[in-house]
Design a protein around this motif. Structure first.
Motif, short mmCIF file in Angstrom:
data_model
loop_
_atom_site.label_atom_id
_atom_site.label_comp_id
_atom_site.label_asym_id
_atom_site.label_seq_id
_atom_site.Cartn_x
_atom_site.Cartn_y
_atom_site.Cartn_z
N GLY A 173 0.75 -1.24 0.00
CA GLY A 173 0.00 0.00 0.00
C GLY A 173 0.78 1.29 0.00
O GLY A 173 0.33 2.26 -0.60
N MET A 174 1.91 1.37 0.64
CA MET A 174 2.60 2.65 0.80
C MET A 174 2.81 3.35 -0.54
O MET A 174 3.29 2.76 -1.50
CB MET A 174 3.95 2.43 1.49
N GLY A 175 2.41 4.62 -0.60
CA GLY A 175 2.64 5.42 -1.80
C GLY A 175 1.57 5.30 -2.87
O GLY A 175 1.68 5.91 -3.93
N VAL A 176 0.51 4.54 -2.62
CA VAL A 176 -0.58 4.42 -3.59
C VAL A 176 -1.39 5.72 -3.61
O VAL A 176 -1.72 6.27 -2.56
CB VAL A 176 -1.50 3.23 -3.27
N VAL A 177 -1.69 6.23 -4.82
CA VAL A 177 -2.49 7.45 -4.98
C VAL A 177 -3.60 7.16 -5.98
O VAL A 177 -3.35 6.69 -7.09
CB VAL A 177 -1.63 8.63 -5.48
N ILE A 178 -4.83 7.48 -5.60
CA ILE A 178 -6.00 7.25 -6.45
C ILE A 178 -6.79 8.55 -6.53
O ILE A 178 -7.22 9.10 -5.52
CB ILE A 178 -6.88 6.12 -5.91
N GLY A 179 -6.97 9.06 -7.76
CA GLY A 179 -7.57 10.37 -7.96
C GLY A 179 -9.08 10.41 -7.84
O GLY A 179 -9.77 9.37 -7.77
N GLU A 180 -9.61 11.63 -7.87
CA GLU A 180 -11.02 11.89 -7.58
C GLU A 180 -11.99 11.20 -8.54
O GLU A 180 -12.99 10.63 -8.12
CB GLU A 180 -11.28 13.39 -7.61
N THR A 181 -11.72 11.27 -9.84
CA THR A 181 -12.67 10.72 -10.81
C THR A 181 -12.30 9.32 -11.27
O THR A 181 -12.81 8.84 -12.28
CB THR A 181 -12.78 11.65 -12.04
N CYS A 182 -11.44 8.67 -10.51
CA CYS A 182 -11.05 7.30 -10.84
C CYS A 182 -12.22 6.34 -10.56
O CYS A 182 -12.94 6.50 -9.58
CB CYS A 182 -9.84 6.91 -10.01
N GLU A 183 -12.40 5.37 -11.45
CA GLU A 183 -13.42 4.34 -11.28
C GLU A 183 -12.74 2.97 -11.34
O GLU A 183 -12.06 2.66 -12.31
CB GLU A 183 -14.49 4.45 -12.36
N ILE A 184 -12.93 2.17 -10.30
CA ILE A 184 -12.28 0.87 -10.19
C ILE A 184 -13.34 -0.21 -10.08
O ILE A 184 -14.25 -0.11 -9.24
CB ILE A 184 -11.33 0.83 -8.97
N GLY A 185 -13.22 -1.24 -10.90
CA GLY A 185 -14.20 -2.32 -10.90
C GLY A 185 -13.96 -3.33 -9.80
O GLY A 185 -13.32 -3.04 -8.78
N ASP A 186 -14.43 -4.55 -10.01
CA ASP A 186 -14.33 -5.61 -9.01
C ASP A 186 -13.06 -6.45 -9.22
O ASP A 186 -12.55 -6.56 -10.35
CB ASP A 186 -15.55 -6.53 -9.10
N ASN A 187 -12.57 -7.02 -8.12
CA ASN A 187 -11.42 -7.95 -8.17
C ASN A 187 -10.17 -7.30 -8.76
O ASN A 187 -9.46 -7.91 -9.55
CB ASN A 187 -11.78 -9.21 -8.96
N VAL A 188 -9.93 -6.07 -8.38
CA VAL A 188 -8.75 -5.34 -8.86
C VAL A 188 -7.67 -5.37 -7.78
O VAL A 188 -7.96 -5.22 -6.59
CB VAL A 188 -9.10 -3.89 -9.22
N THR A 189 -6.41 -5.56 -8.20
CA THR A 189 -5.28 -5.58 -7.28
C THR A 189 -4.25 -4.53 -7.69
O THR A 189 -3.90 -4.45 -8.87
CB THR A 189 -4.60 -6.96 -7.28
N VAL A 190 -3.80 -3.73 -6.74
CA VAL A 190 -2.71 -2.78 -7.00
C VAL A 190 -1.64 -2.98 -5.93
O VAL A 190 -1.92 -3.37 -4.80
CB VAL A 190 -3.20 -1.32 -7.01
N TYR A 191 -0.40 -2.69 -6.32
CA TYR A 191 0.74 -2.83 -5.41
C TYR A 191 1.27 -1.46 -5.00
O TYR A 191 0.79 -0.43 -5.48
CB TYR A 191 1.83 -3.67 -6.08
N GLN A 192 2.27 -1.47 -4.14
CA GLN A 192 2.78 -0.22 -3.59
C GLN A 192 3.31 0.70 -4.68
O GLN A 192 3.83 0.26 -5.69
CB GLN A 192 3.87 -0.48 -2.55
N GLY A 193 3.15 2.00 -4.44
CA GLY A 193 3.69 2.99 -5.36
C GLY A 193 2.88 3.23 -6.62
O GLY A 193 3.29 4.00 -7.49
N VAL A 194 1.71 2.64 -6.73
CA VAL A 194 0.88 2.81 -7.92
C VAL A 194 0.16 4.16 -7.86
O VAL A 194 -0.34 4.56 -6.80
CB VAL A 194 -0.16 1.67 -8.04
N THR A 195 0.11 4.85 -9.00
CA THR A 195 -0.63 6.10 -9.11
C THR A 195 -1.69 5.97 -10.18
O THR A 195 -1.39 5.62 -11.32
CB THR A 195 0.31 7.28 -9.47
N LEU A 196 -2.92 6.24 -9.82
CA LEU A 196 -4.02 6.34 -10.77
C LEU A 196 -4.42 7.81 -10.79
O LEU A 196 -5.27 8.25 -10.03
CB LEU A 196 -5.19 5.45 -10.34
N GLY A 197 -3.74 8.57 -11.63
CA GLY A 197 -3.83 10.02 -11.55
C GLY A 197 -4.23 10.69 -12.85
O GLY A 197 -4.51 10.05 -13.85
#
Length: 222
Positions: A83-107
């Motif tokens: 988780g550390m460093g993960v950033v997810i923006g305001e208008t981001c839409e994420i579906g089901d069964n999604v996996t993200v690792y540390q340092g990921v940016t959805l910006g």
């Protein structure tokens, strides 16, 4: 809500072999804490209690190292590993069964208004340090490689790597069969190559001008 919270716990056991007990997961997994805090913040955000929603999000960010804007829409069984460093923006839409690792940016890519963050469809995996930027779509069952920078839509059942990201596998078939790490896109090297070619062209023009000037000089002397 209780069913949703239980799903968040169950997916941890499915995705992380280090998870040993429910009490351990509930008390020590910061990614899980970040998701739960977001679900509360998002509920307030939907009711237009924006300030309270942001306060909850900022407190969660302080304790977990994960920054999720309260406006982001997140589906079921979302798993943040480490988780550390993960950033997810305001208008981001994420579906089901999604996996993200540390340092990921959805910006986003700038200060544009409206939909400016990615849409992540079901069953997507985004590996460590990847950046998915702009109002683009990552379709179902796709994977984004570690450290990739994705700026364009990704088709379903694809594996994307590189800077900028490009699909190397789609529907189980290699898009580029001879691809290896040394062949990944390198915009810096490409730019240097362009500059080198430009310098050669300018040198040739200077040489031609010198020869033309010499000929004129010789003709004047004669």
């Amino acid at each position: 809500m209780l069913k949703l919270l239980k799903e968040d716990i169950d997916v941890v056991f499915e995705q992380d072999p280090a998870a040993r007990s429910y009490i351990e997961v509930i008390l020590t997994y910061s990614g899980l804490h970040a998701i739960w805090a977001h679900r509360i913040a998002h509920a307030f955000h939907r009711r237009r209690w924006f300030f309270l929603a942001r306060i909850i999000a900022q407190i969660s960010r302080f304790f977990t190292g994960v920054e999720i804007h309260p406006g982001a829409r997140i589906g079921h069984r979302f798993f943040i590993d480490h988780g550390m460093g993960v950033v997810i923006g305001e208008t981001c839409e994420i579906g089901d069964n999604v996996t993200v690792y540390q340092g990921v940016t959805l910006g986003g890519t700038g200060k544009e208004k409206g939909k400016r963050h990615p849409t992540i469809k079901d069953n997507v995996l985004i590996a460590t340090g990847a950046k998915v930027l702009g109002s683009i779509v990552i379709e179902e069952n796709s994977k984004v490689g570690a450290g990739s920078v994705v700026l364009k839509d990704v088709p379903s059942n694809s594996t994307v790597v590189g800077i900028p990201g490009r699909a190397v596998i789609q529907d189980g078939i290699k898009v580029n069969k001879d691809l290896n790490h040394s062949d990944l896109p390198n915009p810096v090297a490409d730019r240097f190559k362009e500059l080198e070619e430009e310098i050669k062209r300018l040198q040739q023009e200077v040489k031609e001008l010198k020869e033309e000037g010499k000929k004129k000089h010789d003709n004047q002397v004669i």
